[in-house]
Design a protein around this motif. Structure first.
Motif, PDB file in Angstrom:
ATOM      1  N   TYR A  61      -4.260  -0.845  -7.237  1.00 37.45           N
ATOM      2  CA  TYR A  61      -3.833  -1.175  -5.890  1.00 37.45           C
ATOM      3  C   TYR A  61      -3.409   0.068  -5.097  1.00 37.45           C
ATOM      4  O   TYR A  61      -2.957  -0.049  -3.975  1.00 37.45           O
ATOM      5  N   ALA A  62      -3.573   1.241  -5.667  1.00 37.54           N
ATOM      6  CA  ALA A  62      -3.148   2.466  -4.988  1.00 37.54           C
ATOM      7  C   ALA A  62      -4.256   2.966  -4.057  1.00 37.54           C
ATOM      8  O   ALA A  62      -5.424   2.595  -4.175  1.00 37.54           O
ATOM      9  N   LEU A  63      -3.890   3.836  -3.139  1.00 39.62           N
ATOM     10  CA  LEU A  63      -4.865   4.395  -2.211  1.00 39.62           C
ATOM     11  C   LEU A  63      -5.874   5.294  -2.928  1.00 39.62           C
ATOM     12  O   LEU A  63      -7.011   5.430  -2.492  1.00 39.62           O
ATOM     13  N   LEU A  64      -5.482   5.921  -4.030  1.00 43.69           N
ATOM     14  CA  LEU A  64      -6.382   6.804  -4.748  1.00 43.69           C
ATOM     15  C   LEU A  64      -7.570   6.045  -5.342  1.00 43.69           C
ATOM     16  O   LEU A  64      -8.613   6.633  -5.611  1.00 43.69           O
ATOM     17  N   CYS A  65      -7.404   4.758  -5.555  1.00 45.61           N
ATOM     18  CA  CYS A  65      -8.511   3.963  -6.113  1.00 45.61           C
ATOM     19  C   CYS A  65      -9.634   3.754  -5.107  1.00 45.61           C
ATOM     20  O   CYS A  65     -10.746   3.394  -5.490  1.00 45.61           O
ATOM     21  N   LEU A  66      -9.357   3.967  -3.850  1.00 48.20           N
ATOM     22  CA  LEU A  66     -10.394   3.776  -2.832  1.00 48.20           C
ATOM     23  C   LEU A  66     -11.381   4.933  -2.802  1.00 48.20           C
ATOM     24  O   LEU A  66     -12.476   4.800  -2.264  1.00 48.20           O
ATOM     25  N   PHE A  67     -11.012   6.062  -3.355  1.00 50.45           N
ATOM     26  CA  PHE A  67     -11.878   7.254  -3.282  1.00 50.45           C
ATOM     27  C   PHE A  67     -12.685   7.435  -4.530  1.00 50.45           C
ATOM     28  O   PHE A  67     -12.355   7.406  -5.604  1.00 50.45           O
TER      29      PHE A  67
END
Length: 67
Positions: A61-67
């Motif tokens: 659920y972290a923003l780093l997972c989007l990249f």
């Protein structure tokens, strides 16, 4: 009843004195002993929940997972 309003400036022997306020040391202690522990607890809780979601449930659920 608790009054949270600031006292008005008072005149003492004709000299206007400022009302009560926090000093620089009071702000430093407030930051060190109140704000910093709350931020540290929030950071540790966030890391724990991230690791729980990532390792146990296999989701991110972290923003780093989007990249």
């Amino acid at each position: 009843m608790l009054h949270l309003r600031r006292k008005k400036d008072a005149a003492v022997r004709g000299v206007d004195l400022p009302g009560p306020r926090l000093t620089r040391w009071a702000w430093a202690y407030l930051g060190l002993y109140v704000a910093l522990p709350i931020l540290a607890l929030g950071f540790l809780l966030d890391v724990f929940l991230y690791l729980l979601a990532d390792r146990v449930f296999g989701v991110c659920y972290a923003l780093l997972c989007l990249f």
